[in-house]
Write a protein that holds these residues in place. Structure first.
Motif, PDB file in Angstrom:
ATOM      1  N   HIS A 161       0.828  -1.193   0.000  1.00 41.84           N
ATOM      2  CA  HIS A 161       0.000   0.000   0.000  1.00 41.84           C
ATOM      3  C   HIS A 161       0.871   1.254   0.000  1.00 41.84           C
ATOM      4  CE1 HIS A 161      -4.123  -1.658   1.208  1.00 41.84           C
ATOM      5  NE2 HIS A 161      -3.352  -2.727   1.073  1.00 41.84           N
ATOM      6  N   GLY A 162       0.377   2.309  -0.630  1.00 42.96           N
ATOM      7  CA  GLY A 162       1.040   3.608  -0.574  1.00 42.96           C
ATOM      8  C   GLY A 162       2.248   3.761  -1.466  1.00 42.96           C
ATOM      9  N   TYR A 163       2.595   2.733  -2.205  1.00 43.17           N
ATOM     10  CA  TYR A 163       3.820   2.767  -3.011  1.00 43.17           C
ATOM     11  C   TYR A 163       3.633   1.973  -4.291  1.00 43.17           C
ATOM     12  CZ  TYR A 163       6.438   4.737   0.871  1.00 43.17           C
ATOM     13  OH  TYR A 163       6.894   5.575   1.860  1.00 43.17           O
ATOM     14  N   HIS A 164       4.486   2.284  -5.274  1.00 38.57           N
ATOM     15  CA  HIS A 164       4.798   1.316  -6.307  1.00 38.57           C
ATOM     16  C   HIS A 164       6.299   1.070  -6.239  1.00 38.57           C
ATOM     17  CE1 HIS A 164       4.241   5.189  -8.850  1.00 38.57           C
ATOM     18  NE2 HIS A 164       5.472   5.174  -8.412  1.00 38.57           N
ATOM     19  N   PHE A 165       6.766   0.021  -6.871  1.00 40.18           N
ATOM     20  CA  PHE A 165       8.153  -0.390  -6.684  1.00 40.18           C
ATOM     21  C   PHE A 165       8.708  -0.971  -7.972  1.00 40.18           C
ATOM     22  CE2 PHE A 165       5.223  -3.548  -4.736  1.00 40.18           C
ATOM     23  CZ  PHE A 165       5.352  -4.580  -5.669  1.00 40.18           C
ATOM     24  N   PHE A 166      10.018  -1.008  -8.046  1.00 40.90           N
ATOM     25  CA  PHE A 166      10.715  -1.629  -9.169  1.00 40.90           C
ATOM     26  C   PHE A 166      10.918  -3.111  -8.866  1.00 40.90           C
ATOM     27  CE2 PHE A 166      12.143   2.803  -9.162  1.00 40.90           C
ATOM     28  CZ  PHE A 166      11.926   3.172 -10.481  1.00 40.90           C
ATOM     29  N   VAL A 167      10.569  -3.968  -9.824  1.00 36.67           N
ATOM     30  CA  VAL A 167      10.839  -5.404  -9.695  1.00 36.67           C
ATOM     31  C   VAL A 167      12.163  -5.666 -10.411  1.00 36.67           C
ATOM     32  CG1 VAL A 167      10.004  -7.741 -10.098  1.00 36.67           C
ATOM     33  CG2 VAL A 167       8.362  -5.876  -9.711  1.00 36.67           C
ATOM     34  N   VAL A 168      13.257  -5.736  -9.650  1.00 36.27           N
ATOM     35  CA  VAL A 168      14.587  -5.796 -10.257  1.00 36.27           C
ATOM     36  C   VAL A 168      15.049  -7.220 -10.539  1.00 36.27           C
ATOM     37  CG1 VAL A 168      15.284  -3.590  -9.258  1.00 36.27           C
ATOM     38  CG2 VAL A 168      15.774  -5.707  -8.011  1.00 36.27           C
ATOM     39  N   GLY A 169      14.362  -8.214  -9.957  1.00 38.00           N
ATOM     40  CA  GLY A 169      14.779  -9.590 -10.207  1.00 38.00           C
ATOM     41  C   GLY A 169      13.755 -10.593  -9.739  1.00 38.00           C
ATOM     42  N   GLN A 170      13.718 -11.740 -10.413  1.00 39.74           N
ATOM     43  CA  GLN A 170      12.893 -12.874 -10.026  1.00 39.74           C
ATOM     44  C   GLN A 170      13.613 -14.151 -10.412  1.00 39.74           C
ATOM     45  OE1 GLN A 170       9.095 -11.200 -12.012  1.00 39.74           O
ATOM     46  NE2 GLN A 170       8.271 -12.464 -10.367  1.00 39.74           N
ATOM     47  N   GLY A 171      13.335 -15.224  -9.674  1.00 39.70           N
ATOM     48  CA  GLY A 171      13.962 -16.497  -9.996  1.00 39.70           C
ATOM     49  C   GLY A 171      13.352 -17.612  -9.192  1.00 39.70           C
ATOM     50  N   PHE A 172      13.895 -18.805  -9.368  1.00 40.23           N
ATOM     51  CA  PHE A 172      13.387 -19.989  -8.678  1.00 40.23           C
ATOM     52  C   PHE A 172      14.428 -20.521  -7.697  1.00 40.23           C
ATOM     53  CE2 PHE A 172      10.918 -19.755 -12.586  1.00 40.23           C
ATOM     54  CZ  PHE A 172       9.635 -19.883 -12.084  1.00 40.23           C
ATOM     55  N   GLY A 173      13.952 -21.307  -6.727  1.00 41.41           N
ATOM     56  CA  GLY A 173      14.830 -21.829  -5.685  1.00 41.41           C
ATOM     57  C   GLY A 173      15.062 -20.797  -4.598  1.00 41.41           C
ATOM     58  N   ASN A 174      16.127 -20.981  -3.837  1.00 42.38           N
ATOM     59  CA  ASN A 174      16.474 -20.047  -2.773  1.00 42.38           C
ATOM     60  C   ASN A 174      17.306 -18.903  -3.334  1.00 42.38           C
ATOM     61  OD1 ASN A 174      15.226 -21.829  -0.995  1.00 42.38           O
ATOM     62  ND2 ASN A 174      17.142 -22.851  -0.460  1.00 42.38           N
ATOM     63  N   PHE A 175      16.970 -17.680  -2.960  1.00 45.42           N
ATOM     64  CA  PHE A 175      17.725 -16.521  -3.424  1.00 45.42           C
ATOM     65  C   PHE A 175      19.171 -16.613  -2.956  1.00 45.42           C
ATOM     66  CE2 PHE A 175      19.334 -12.187  -2.633  1.00 45.42           C
ATOM     67  CZ  PHE A 175      19.296 -11.696  -3.926  1.00 45.42           C
ATOM     68  N   ASN A 176      20.100 -16.390  -3.878  1.00 49.55           N
ATOM     69  CA  ASN A 176      21.526 -16.424  -3.575  1.00 49.55           C
ATOM     70  C   ASN A 176      22.116 -15.047  -3.889  1.00 49.55           C
ATOM     71  OD1 ASN A 176      24.354 -16.725  -3.638  1.00 49.55           O
ATOM     72  ND2 ASN A 176      24.204 -18.884  -4.184  1.00 49.55           N
ATOM     73  N   PRO A 177      22.436 -14.247  -2.882  1.00 48.70           N
ATOM     74  CA  PRO A 177      22.926 -12.889  -3.147  1.00 48.70           C
ATOM     75  C   PRO A 177      24.240 -12.868  -3.923  1.00 48.70           C
ATOM     76  CG  PRO A 177      23.165 -13.460  -0.826  1.00 48.70           C
ATOM     77  CD  PRO A 177      22.345 -14.532  -1.441  1.00 48.70           C
ATOM     78  N   GLN A 178      25.029 -13.926  -3.801  1.00 50.64           N
ATOM     79  CA  GLN A 178      26.321 -13.955  -4.500  1.00 50.64           C
ATOM     80  C   GLN A 178      26.143 -14.112  -6.012  1.00 50.64           C
ATOM     81  OE1 GLN A 178      26.111 -15.537  -1.314  1.00 50.64           O
ATOM     82  NE2 GLN A 178      27.137 -13.649  -0.668  1.00 50.64           N
ATOM     83  N   THR A 179      25.145 -14.873  -6.431  1.00 49.17           N
ATOM     84  CA  THR A 179      24.983 -15.138  -7.868  1.00 49.17           C
ATOM     85  C   THR A 179      23.779 -14.431  -8.480  1.00 49.17           C
ATOM     86  OG1 THR A 179      23.708 -17.140  -7.354  1.00 49.17           O
ATOM     87  CG2 THR A 179      26.091 -17.392  -7.658  1.00 49.17           C
ATOM     88  N   ASP A 180      22.746 -14.170  -7.703  1.00 51.47           N
ATOM     89  CA  ASP A 180      21.524 -13.610  -8.280  1.00 51.47           C
ATOM     90  C   ASP A 180      21.558 -12.091  -8.408  1.00 51.47           C
ATOM     91  OD1 ASP A 180      20.269 -16.093  -8.624  1.00 51.47           O
ATOM     92  OD2 ASP A 180      19.579 -16.112  -6.546  1.00 51.47           O
TER      93      ASP A 180
END
Length: 494
Positions: free
Chosen positions: A400-419
């Motif tokens: 609510h109250g915002y819109h946002f940028f969708v910068v990424g999507q994927g499957f499995g567990n999010f991995n900050p090193q590779t994703d």
């Protein structure tokens, strides 16, 4: 805009940013108390720098099953669409209908702790269509002439279901989602999650005849029942030789679990250039798990969930509990103690294999009214991670109250090193509701430039009722233009 009801039906203006006017946002016990029977409340707000297709709906109990409508913001006078001007514009509102009082459906689910009864039909503009018993007479018809360019403003107002949508023999050019323009692309089918809107252009370039537009379920939770029916409306060429007696052509919709088609569709979304820039220096780096869980209970009539449990839902293992004696916004504005705490966890309390086999020790969430505080103008990133405690599932998460940028999507567990390296920081789509992929993750970014208390929740109403929500408390900035306006005199009391 005024609401007057005989129950407590609150009307949020879904997707309107409500800059400095959170009192007009609408969700019960978040920004206001419910409107009492026979009372009125006037929603006062200014629409700033927004255009496109949004909608309004009840935000009290499950009343939005039937209380909803389109909210269309046209370009300013002298401005135009960033795509060829249509000859015809039609709102196409996808709904979900029960042959029962929806409050009784909700109460039964809350009493038993089990999943609610599935709906009896889907609807297009309030009508189920030709494929249901005794509903052919009211089927929605859209009349077009050969050569017409038609803008369909598709809104998913269904209570609990993502939906595929297609028009037989016609290509759809996607030009907008959640009142944000996109670089046009074509598709035979679109998927719209509850709360989302998608505008598509269609050219009436087929042989004059009658063609079904149809919607059916995209259902991802394993072994969970769902309404596997199809709603239809008719695109009818005015110069059709076959006349109204001919049977319309039916589009081929994807299988209910066709995640590949959904991924192919959403991965094509790119925003058109605008003045809004994607935040790159992140002040608040948050990681929220989203999904269902269970509450252990003694076998009996109130313990009819899987394996003698009750369903629950949570973000970061906190199942959100709404207050009752005042709203969260009133408590924050008036410094009323004991209504909420500001210790919502920024990351999961326990790290685990989110989309794998989850230990039973992690199935039961904690219950609380926990908010997360954001400084005004801070740059926020949120990783939304699906979990497999009950089943992996696609969750439409709305802010609510915002819109946002969708910068990424994927499957499995999010991995900050590779994703992280795969993020789109150039032209990501802008949304107010993001479908977190089944068994996957989505990453959103926004600037916290709108002070107030803002609900962040799954737009599947059964999941919201079970606690799949939290709220942000965004602090005031400097001066009047960066601060919440005072509450209106007619604000409802609890």
């Amino acid at each position: 805009m005024e609401a007057n009801n005989s129950g407590c039906c609150i009307r949020p203006w879904h997707g309107i940013r409500q800059m400095r006017t959170p009192w007009a946002d609408g969700p019960e016990y978040v920004t206001q108390c419910p409107i009492k029977p026979g009372a009125t409340y006037t929603y006062r707000f200014t629409i700033e720098n927004q255009e496109g297709t949004l909608w309004w709906h009840a935000h009290s109990r499950w009343l939005r099953a039937t209380v909803y409508g389109a909210l269309i913001i046209f370009p300013k006078s002298g401005s135009s669409y960033p795509f060829p001007k249509p000859n015809v514009e039609v709102p196409v509102i996808l709904g979900e209908w029960w042959d029962r009082n929806i409050i009784d459906v909700m109460r039964q689910a809350l009493f038993t702790g089990a999943a609610p009864n599935i709906s009896d039909a889907y609807t297009i503009n309030g009508q189920p269509g030709d494929l249901y018993r005794c509903s052919r007479k009211g089927t929605k018809k859209i009349s077009v002439k050969s050569g017409d360019r038609v803008l369909l403003r598709v809104i998913n107002a269904a209570l609990n279901q993502q939906l595929f949508f297609s028009v037989a023999n016609h290509k759809l050019t996607v030009v907008e989602a959640d009142a944000a323009y996109l670089k046009p692309f074509t598709s035979r089918v679109i998927m719209v999650g509850p709360g989302q809107t998608t505008n598509v252009l269609l050219t009436a370039d087929q042989p004059p005849a009658r063609y079904y537009m149809a919607a059916s379920a995209y259902a991802t939770a394993q072994n969970a029942p769902f309404d596997n029916t199809t709603t239809t409306a008719i695109l009818e060429y005015q110069n059709s030789r076959s006349g109204s007696s001919s049977s319309p052509v039916l589009p081929q919709l994807p299988a209910f679990n066709d995640t590949a088609t959904v991924t192919a569709f959403t991965s094509q979304m790119r925003s058109i250039p605008s003045n809004a820039k994607v935040p790159t220096k992140i002040d608040e780096n948050l990681f929220f798990t989203v999904g269902l869980g269970f509450v252990n209970c003694a076998p009996g009539p109130r313990c009819q969930g899987p394996n003698n449990t009750r369903f629950a839902a949570s973000m970061n293992n906190v199942s959100f509990v709404l207050p009752r004696r005042t709203s969260l916004l009133q408590a924050a504005y008036q410094n009323i103690p004991g209504v909420f705490t500001t210790d919502f966890p920024p990351v999961p309390p326990v790290k685990f294999d989110y989309t794998g086999n989850v230990s039973r020790a992690l199935w039961q969430p904690r219950f609380g009214t926990k908010l997360y505080k954001l400084k005004f103008d801070s740059n926020v990133q949120i990783v939304l991670q699906d979990t497999a405690i009950f089943s992996t599932e696609d969750h439409p998460i709305h802010l609510h109250g915002y819109h946002f940028f969708v910068v990424g999507q994927g499957f499995g567990n999010f991995n900050p090193q590779t994703d992280t390296s795969k993020f789109n920081l150039v032209d990501p789509p802008v949304r107010n509701t993001i479908d977190v992929p089944v068994g996957g993750w989505a990453v959103i970014r926004f600037v916290a430039d709108n002070p107030g208390v803002w609900l962040f929740h799954c737009h599947i109403d059964s999941h919201l009722t079970w606690g799949l929500a939290m709220s942000f408390l965004v602090e005031n900035g400097k001066g009047k233009l960066q601060s919440i306006e005072p509450p209106p005199a007619d604000l409802p009391t609890c």
